[in-house]
Scaffold this motif. Structure first.
Motif, short mmCIF file in Angstrom:
data_model
loop_
_atom_site.label_atom_id
_atom_site.label_comp_id
_atom_site.label_asym_id
_atom_site.label_seq_id
_atom_site.Cartn_x
_atom_site.Cartn_y
_atom_site.Cartn_z
N GLY A 437 14.44 -10.06 42.45
CA GLY A 437 12.78 -10.27 42.32
C GLY A 437 11.51 -10.62 41.11
N GLU A 438 10.16 -9.86 41.60
CA GLU A 438 9.45 -9.45 40.82
C GLU A 438 8.65 -8.38 41.24
N ARG A 439 9.73 -7.93 42.51
CA ARG A 439 8.39 -6.04 42.50
C ARG A 439 9.26 -5.90 43.33
N ARG A 440 9.46 -4.02 43.10
CA ARG A 440 10.84 -3.61 43.61
C ARG A 440 10.58 -3.24 44.64
N GLU A 441 12.02 -3.44 45.28
CA GLU A 441 11.99 -2.90 47.06
C GLU A 441 12.93 -1.86 47.57
N ARG A 442 12.49 -2.14 47.98
CA ARG A 442 13.34 -1.02 49.53
C ARG A 442 14.32 -1.04 49.92
N VAL A 443 15.30 -0.91 49.75
CA VAL A 443 16.82 -1.13 50.70
C VAL A 443 17.50 0.09 51.60
N VAL A 473 18.81 5.40 51.23
CA VAL A 473 17.31 4.60 51.12
C VAL A 473 17.50 4.55 49.57
N VAL A 474 17.40 3.61 48.91
CA VAL A 474 17.55 3.07 47.70
C VAL A 474 16.34 2.24 47.63
N THR A 475 15.32 2.53 46.21
CA THR A 475 14.41 2.26 46.01
C THR A 475 15.03 1.18 44.52
N VAL A 476 14.89 0.19 44.15
CA VAL A 476 15.25 -1.13 43.56
C VAL A 476 13.82 -1.55 42.83
N PRO A 477 13.54 -0.92 40.91
CA PRO A 477 12.20 -1.90 40.32
C PRO A 477 12.51 -3.31 40.33
N ALA A 478 12.00 -3.83 40.34
CA ALA A 478 12.12 -5.22 39.94
C ALA A 478 12.80 -5.47 38.28
N GLY A 479 14.18 -6.37 38.92
CA GLY A 479 14.83 -6.99 37.68
C GLY A 479 15.68 -6.05 37.20
N GLU A 480 16.08 -4.84 38.44
CA GLU A 480 16.65 -3.59 37.70
C GLU A 480 17.86 -4.09 38.78
#
Length: 492
Positions: A437-443, A473-480
């Motif tokens: 996606g275009e925004r970072r996500e917390r998974v 709990v991980v935070t994934v930047p957009a496009g990474e």
């Protein structure tokens, strides 16, 4: 039993009984004594049956009606009616009650009225039920035939051999489903137009009586429907509705309605064989007061106004108006460590969930039901998804999963081998989280680990879930992508 000429009928009955007793080898004197005793019993029964007066207290004589509906397919009906009752022995009829009544739960309350017997009649008037009472007897059939430009009525008489299918013998011929209209001299007394409770009771004095009948019935149920409308940022509005359905077989007009949430052990009742009913929908928007506690384990929601609940109707009643809740959007992926799997690589579904605390100022217990989630758009409201929730006490968290994430994927790789002569199994797991996606996500990554286990190593600090396993709990930047790994040893 009808005896138009009691003296003649009694003499005939006495002769018949005496002759039958003599047929068993008794002499004339013994036969007369035995027949006299039998006739005395029969006479007492006939006298009691004749004295019992049939009194019907119908729905039009109702004075009050209360219906308590549980969320476990059960209802408690309290039906109060008033009528003038004569003194003596009565057959008191209470028509218009639920067809799915639990007969053992029914009771009648009335001053100076003593109940000695109770019956539940639910075999209703219909062609099949009527014909079944005339098996082996003569029936009259009539039909119109055209003769010389005019119609004439033709009558014929036959013996009913079967009710379903309808088979009739007319002289030497047998017809299946014969044409014509059936004429009957009377209707069987035991058949009723509506399900009816009957009581054999004695009344001390002729006067008006207030009669209160109570019974449990299947076919009455309710559940909650919630609307969660997402706004901007972390705010949302939650509205509660009660969905009440009536498949009990009775109408409840102008009733005081109470809805009860909580587990109730209901009496065993036969499971109805009828197909699922089609319900008429009705929606009413009068708010209910905060639920009151019934003991420690039940909550009662009282409808503030009288309402009618018709048979085969589903009624929506508002539990509470829209109120603001603080919402958190979550992405959750759930994996399972397979004991014995040497190598596996599989995608894991990433679920979208919305969570909020049921702990604000106006919080109340939330009965089980369905939460439908919507998002307000510029042009129209959009449906996001729905999920069922269990009963939620005040102070607990509500989590609603609405579907799978579109842009976030998780790939799970597991490599394992046995240890200690097969008594243990070591598994190494790698979780790769990809954000397209275009925004970072917390998974949140939830890993279920069976049996007894020990954590050997991990690439990121985890949180242990008692009885379940680990979570990250991980935070994934957009496009990474982000990778998390751990190893455990398990023993059965």
């Amino acid at each position: 039993m009808s005896l138009p000429n009691r003296g003649f009928a009694g003499a005939t009955l006495a002769q018949s009984v005496t002759m039958r007793v003599q047929g068993f080898g008794c002499d004339a004197m013994a036969a007369r004594l035995i027949s006299a005793a039998l006739l005395a019993c029969v006479a007492g029964w006939i006298s009691a049956a004749e004295v019992a007066q049939e009194i019907s207290v119908g729905v039009d004589q109702r004075r009050a009606l209360s219906v308590v509906v549980y969320d476990t397919d059960l209802g408690l009906v309290t039906d109060t009616r008033e009528g003038v009752l004569p003194s003596g022995l009565l057959e008191l009829q209470f028509p218009g009650i639920a067809a799915k009544l639990h007969a053992g739960s029914a009771s009648l309350e009335a001053d100076k009225l003593s109940v000695v017997e109770q019956n539940f009649r639910y075999d209703l008037l219909g062609k099949s039920s009527i014909l079944s009472r005339f098996l082996g007897r003569k029936l009259k059939y009539s039909r119109s035939v055209s003769a010389g430009g005019r119609y004439e009525k033709v009558l014929r008489e036959g013996i009913l051999l079967s009710a379903d299918p309808e088979i009739v013998q007319f002289g030497d011929e047998i017809e299946i489903g014969p044409e014509g209209t059936i004429s009957l001299a009377y209707l069987p007394k035991e058949l009723k137009a509506t399900p009816t409770l009957l009581w054999l009771a004695t009344n001390e004095k002729t006067e008006s009586r207030v009669l209160t009948a109570r019974y449990l019935s299947r076919g009455l149920s309710w559940n909650a429907d919630y609307e969660l409308v997402l706004g901007r940022r972390d705010a949302a509005e939650l509205t509660g509705w009660a969905n009440v359905t009536n498949d009990s077989g009775a109408d409840y007009l102008d009733a005081r309605l109470t809805l009860v949430a909580g587990d109730v052990a209901a009496p065993l009742m036969p499971t109805p064989r009828a197909p699922q009913p089609q319900f008429m929908m009705e929606r009413a928007a009068a708010d209910m007061a905060a639920p009151r506690s019934v003991g420690r384990d039940l909550y009662a929601f009282k409808v503030p106004h009288a309402t009618s609940l018709l048979r085969k109707e589903a009624k929506h009643l508002r539990l509470f108006p829209a109120r603001t809740v603080n919402l958190e959007r979550r992405l959750v992926a759930r994996g399972f460590v397979q004991m014995g799997a040497r190598e596996s690589r599989n995608p894991v579904n990433v679920m979208v969930a919305y969570a909020f605390e049921n702990a604000h100022r106006d919080a109340r217990p939330l009965p089980w039901g369905t939460v439908s989630v919507y998002r307000e758009g510029e042009d129209a409201r959009m449906f996001i998804g729905s999920a069922q929730i269990d009963r939620v006490p005040v102070g607990e968290e509500v989590v609603v999963e609405t579907g799978q994430a579109f842009n976030v994927q998780v790939v799970r790789t597991q490599v394992g081998h046995r240890m200690d002569r097969g008594q243990a199994f070591e598994a190494e797991v790698t979780l790769t989280v990809q954000n397209r996606g275009e925004r970072r996500e917390r998974v949140t990554l939830e890993e279920r680990i069976p049996g007894s286990w020990e954590l050997l190593r991990e690439s990121k600090k985890s949180r242990r879930e008692p009885g379940r396993g680990l979570s990250y709990v991980v935070t994934v930047p957009a496009g990474e992508s982000v990778e998390v790994g751990y190893a455990v040893v398990m023993r059965p």
